[in-house]
Design an enzyme around this catalytic site. Structure first.
Site, PDB file in Angstrom:
ATOM      1  N   ARG A  58     103.334  57.494  14.630  1.00 11.35           N
ATOM      2  CA  ARG A  58     103.710  57.499  16.000  1.00 11.35           C
ATOM      3  C   ARG A  58     102.995  56.329  16.555  1.00 11.35           C
ATOM      4  O   ARG A  58     102.359  55.518  15.761  1.00 11.35           O
ATOM      5  CB  ARG A  58     103.129  58.779  16.594  1.00 11.35           C
ATOM      6  CG  ARG A  58     101.547  58.786  16.406  1.00 11.35           C
ATOM      7  CD  ARG A  58     100.872  59.765  17.344  1.00 11.35           C
ATOM      8  NE  ARG A  58      99.685  60.271  16.801  1.00 11.35           N
ATOM      9  CZ  ARG A  58      98.464  59.673  16.507  1.00 11.35           C
ATOM     10  NH1 ARG A  58      98.358  58.393  17.293  1.00 11.35           N
ATOM     11  NH2 ARG A  58      97.483  60.170  16.040  1.00 11.35           N
TER      12      ARG A  58
ATOM     13  N   HIS B  43      85.869  51.607  11.018  1.00  8.73           N
ATOM     14  CA  HIS B  43      87.329  52.363  10.943  1.00  8.73           C
ATOM     15  C   HIS B  43      88.304  51.001  11.180  1.00  8.73           C
ATOM     16  O   HIS B  43      88.127  50.381  12.397  1.00  8.73           O
ATOM     17  CB  HIS B  43      87.475  53.189  11.878  1.00  8.73           C
ATOM     18  CG  HIS B  43      88.682  53.914  12.255  1.00  8.73           C
ATOM     19  ND1 HIS B  43      89.359  55.183  11.804  1.00  8.73           N
ATOM     20  CD2 HIS B  43      90.102  53.151  12.395  1.00  8.73           C
ATOM     21  CE1 HIS B  43      90.542  55.232  12.283  1.00  8.73           C
ATOM     22  NE2 HIS B  43      91.084  53.940  12.691  1.00  8.73           N
TER      23      HIS B  43
ATOM     24  N   GLY C 178      92.601  64.579  14.772  1.00  5.71           N
ATOM     25  CA  GLY C 178      91.734  64.560  16.044  1.00  5.71           C
ATOM     26  C   GLY C 178      90.147  64.747  15.848  1.00  5.71           C
ATOM     27  O   GLY C 178      89.472  65.002  16.677  1.00  5.71           O
TER      28      GLY C 178
HETATM   29  P1  ADP Z   1      91.410  62.436  12.001  1.00  9.16           P
HETATM   30  O1  ADP Z   1      92.871  62.725  11.261  1.00  9.16           O
HETATM   31  O2  ADP Z   1      90.816  63.822  12.250  1.00  9.16           O
HETATM   32  O3  ADP Z   1      91.284  61.445  12.916  1.00  9.16           O
HETATM   33  P2  ADP Z   1      90.638  60.729   9.758  1.00  9.16           P
HETATM   34  O4  ADP Z   1      90.712  60.982   8.233  1.00  9.16           O
HETATM   35  O5  ADP Z   1      91.302  59.632  10.643  1.00  9.16           O
HETATM   36  O6  ADP Z   1      90.410  62.025  10.586  1.00  9.16           O
HETATM   37  O7  ADP Z   1      88.969  60.160  10.067  1.00  9.16           O
HETATM   38  C1  ADP Z   1      88.400  60.198  11.336  1.00  9.16           C
HETATM   39  C2  ADP Z   1      86.912  59.371  11.422  1.00  9.16           C
HETATM   40  O8  ADP Z   1      86.031  59.952  10.595  1.00  9.16           O
HETATM   41  C3  ADP Z   1      87.229  57.910  10.776  1.00  9.16           C
HETATM   42  O9  ADP Z   1      87.448  57.042  11.747  1.00  9.16           O
HETATM   43  C4  ADP Z   1      85.851  57.743  10.185  1.00  9.16           C
HETATM   44  O10 ADP Z   1      84.834  57.277  11.564  1.00  9.16           O
HETATM   45  C5  ADP Z   1      85.069  59.104   9.764  1.00  9.16           C
HETATM   46  N1  ADP Z   1      85.487  59.107   8.344  1.00  9.16           N
HETATM   47  C6  ADP Z   1      86.596  59.579   7.622  1.00  9.16           C
HETATM   48  N2  ADP Z   1      86.677  59.551   6.227  1.00  9.16           N
HETATM   49  C7  ADP Z   1      85.236  59.028   5.959  1.00  9.16           C
HETATM   50  C8  ADP Z   1      84.587  58.642   4.695  1.00  9.16           C
HETATM   51  N3  ADP Z   1      85.024  58.978   3.420  1.00  9.16           N
HETATM   52  N4  ADP Z   1      83.334  58.349   4.739  1.00  9.16           N
HETATM   53  C9  ADP Z   1      82.696  58.130   6.023  1.00  9.16           C
HETATM   54  N5  ADP Z   1      83.413  58.214   7.229  1.00  9.16           N
HETATM   55  C10 ADP Z   1      84.618  59.017   7.329  1.00  9.16           C
END
Ligand code: ADP
Length: 655
Positions: free
Chosen positions: A297, A208, A164
């Site tokens: 999910r 993303h 999140g």
């Molecule tokens: P969560 O599980 O909290 O949703 P995520 O790992 O899915 O976390 O990452 C959420 C968002 O963070 C991604 O959609 C992106 O915008 C940013 N993000 C994550 N990893 C990176 C990275 N290595 N470099 C740049 N942005 C990142």
């Protein structure tokens, strides 16, 4: 065969699941907390069972109560929705132990993807590209700093248990590493009870892009193309779309191939999403994407995939959970057109997107698929996610779909709480977004323009002023009856901006503001949406909705596809609010008191934290407005507090 399905969730996703179950002839059981006794999902289900008090920890996260509800109603399957218990392997095991079908992956598959570090290691082995970085066990701060140096700045520190958007820190330079690590760990410990982190290369201009996958019990896995979720604010998705702008056949083959490989590696069953971070600094490349995590999910944004594939993902979930093979093989899943989803939230973009509560005095949607869990008259409470609805628009081309999303947002009216509707509309009209130039920084770069609150037009102010005077703009005698007092000084609040205008009633359907050219009201009935106040509040036949929020009367004026909200301050109340005068600290919003740091009689200094109020997953510290002595505390940790209510009173300043 599933014959009776219990939905262990609430809000729009519970309603969404019930719709498909009903279409398939499956009986449905809703569960609800005390805050949701009269909620839409309860009304829609064939049966409903109370599972506990309002806080989610006591109800929607209460596994025993949910299993008990399944037992007493004779349900044979449990759909977890998203959030709450959906990715809790212990829940899967408990459901299965009770002899019921869990509509979702196995506990082992959830565990394999549950922690970001282990998932990355697993994916690396399976030949899925992962973001360069350190995801091992050594949590020594100096060691991690050394790894960060090796990876090269900027880096991202991520809680391995994170989710999140919580527990993430971008670090620009080595000098900031230790402080960022410490604060990330603190947040992770508080939010997830696990302070282990991984370090990743921060991808610049990141996009993303995620792939929807589906597996069955026979080892088959297909993908249903990608979704681009790059429009984010604080790592939370705002508008999603499918397919991804600029996607090529070559890159799609590489990404979907990696996603299917990821799912097969863990024997995945059901609906899942493999999330990739993508280099968006130029055109998409087959070597320019990296695995971030897999969500085991159904996702919030699944409707965009449904819109472009024609597949009902919930139907597939139920069929696969019942032991059927995948309804279609890969060749039979075609991509058709383009779709967008916008998340309509009760939140205030002009105040840092502060979550809002309130009773929805009016709720009307433009033309789109609308997934919602609330009706006119329902309340957005502080207990759960403040999402009001998802609007999903489909078109043959991206331009057409985006045009439809804009029209749907323009035709959407909410009165009774502040929403992000105007922000979404501004975003849907953003030039860069329209051109398909999306990355996760787009919103932040243009935040000021996107959240600007336009000045209300005079006609809207005039209508609000008429409402403030308790007059009816549709009354043909307006202005005649009141010949003795045809001119009124009216005070309104538009957001934080006070509006002082002199309203003159010149005769039927004709008013002026401050002696400016007359405004005609008589033609208005045709121009303005007619709304009905379904919560018992009186409403006019001219796009006016009157309601009370935080104890103050409000009027919402719906005009030319825009809503303008005004508070009608009590003329006798005076100017100063208690918080500013320094003798009391009021709750900034309706929420739950998490902490009280002080006691009656205690001396405090200006700026000291006195209490923490939590609303919709966010914590809001309340600080002392001045040096002084606490006189009284109204409320206790764990109890609810109304927005505007006095929480902590000070001894008067004067000796
Ligand atoms: P969560 O599980 O909290 O949703 P995520 O790992 O899915 O976390 O990452 C959420 C968002 O963070 C991604 O959609 C992106 O915008 C940013 N993000 C994550 N990893 C990176 C990275 N290595 N470099 C740049 N942005 C990142």
């Amino acid at each position: 065969m599933i014959t009776k399905l219990l939905i262990a969730n609430r809000g729009e996703i519970a309603c969404r699941v019930i719709k498909t179950a009903r279409r398939m002839g499956i009986a449905t059981v809703a569960v609800h907390s005390d805050a949701d006794t009269a909620a839409l999902h309860v009304e829609m289900a064939d049966e409903a069972v109370r599972i506990g008090p309002a806080p989610a920890a006591d109800s929607y996260l209460n596994m025993d109560a949910i299993l008990e509800a399944a037992k007493t109603t004779g349900a044979d399957a449990v759909h977890p929705g998203y959030g709450f218990l959906s990715e809790n392997p212990a829940c899967v095991e408990a459901v299965e132990k009770a002899g019921l079908v869990f509509v979702g992956p196995t506990a082992d598959a959830i565990r394999a993807m549950g922690l970001k570090d282990a998932a990355k290691a697993l994916m690396e082995k399976a030949g899925v590209p992962v973001v360069p970085g350190y995801h091992g066990d050594n949590q020594n701060a100096d060691f991690l700093a050394g790894e960060a140096d090796q990876i090269g700045y900027p880096v991202l520190i991520k809680a391995r248990a994170g989710g999140g958007g919580k527990g993430m820190r971008k670090v620009e330079r080595a000098g900031d590493f230790h402080a960022a690590l410490e604060s990330c760990r603190r947040e992770a410990q508080n939010a997830f009870g696990d302070d282990a982190v991984l370090i990743e290369k921060y991808v610049t201009a990141p996009r993303h892009i995620e792939v929807q996958v589906f597996g069955d019990a026979y080892g088959d896995v297909v993908h249903l193309y990608e979704r681009d979720c790059s429009l984010q604010r604080r790592h939370q998705k705002v508008i999603e779309e499918a397919p991804a702008p600029g996607m090529t056949g070559e890159v799609r083959a590489a990404m979907t191939g990696a996603a299917v490989r990821a799912a097969k590696t863990i024997g995945y069953q059901g609906a899942g999403t493999v999330e990739f971070i993508v280099d968006g600094s130029g055109p998409l490349r087959p070597d320019g994407f990296w695995f971030m995590e897999m969500n085991t999910r159904l996702q919030v944004e699944h409707p965009v995939t449904e819109a472009v594939t024609g597949v009902d993902l919930v139907e597939w979930q139920l069929r696969v959970a019942a032991g059927e093979p995948l309804p279609k093989n890969q060749d039979e899943i075609a991509l058709c057109g383009h779709a967008f989803e916008a998340r309509l939230y009760a939140e205030d973009p002009s105040h840092n997107f502060l979550p809002q509560t309130g009773q929805l005095a009016h709720l009307g949607f433009g033309d789109a698929r609308v997934d919602t869990g609330v009706r006119s008259g329902d309340a957005i409470t502080p207990y759960y996610d403040p999402m009001i609805a998802k609007l999903i628009a489909h078109g043959e081309t991206r331009d057409e779909a985006l045009g439809r999303l804009r029209a749907a947002l323009a035709g959407t009216h909410v009165a009774g709480t502040v929403t992000n509707r105007a922000f979404l509309l501004a975003l849907a009209g953003h030039d860069g977004f329209a051109a398909g130039h999306v990355d996760t920084g787009l919103i932040d770069r243009d935040l000021d323009t996107l959240t600007a609150v336009p000045e209300p037009p005079d006609l809207a102010v005039a209508l609000a002023a008429i409402a403030a005077l308790n007059l009816d703009p549709a009354d043909p005698r307006l202005g005649w009856r009141l010949w003795g007092e045809a001119s009124h000084q009216v005070r309104l609040m538009h957001g934080d901006t006070p509006i002082e205008r002199r309203l003159t009633l010149n005769g039927p359907g004709n008013v002026t503001l401050d002696g400016e050219p007359p405004l005609r009201l008589d033609g208005l009935k045709r121009d303005v949406t007619t709304v009905g106040g379904s919560s018992g509040s009186p409403s006019f036949n001219a796009g006016l909705v009157r309601y009370r929020a935080a104890g103050t009367p409000h009027v919402s004026v719906l005009l030319d596809g825009a809503s303008h909200d005004f508070a009608i301050p009590d003329p006798l109340a005076g100017d100063g609010d208690a918080g500013a005068s320094g003798d009391a600290v009021t709750a900034p919003m309706t929420g739950i008191i998490r902490l009280i740091d002080v006691e009656a009689g205690q001396a405090v200094s200006a700026g000291d934290r006195l209490a923490v109020v939590e609303a919709m997953k966010m914590e809001h510290p309340l600080t002392a407005p001045r040096d002084g002595v606490v006189a009284a505390i109204h409320g206790a940790p764990g109890s609810a507090v109304e927005g505007g209510a006095v929480l902590i009173a000070f001894e008067p300043d004067d000796p």
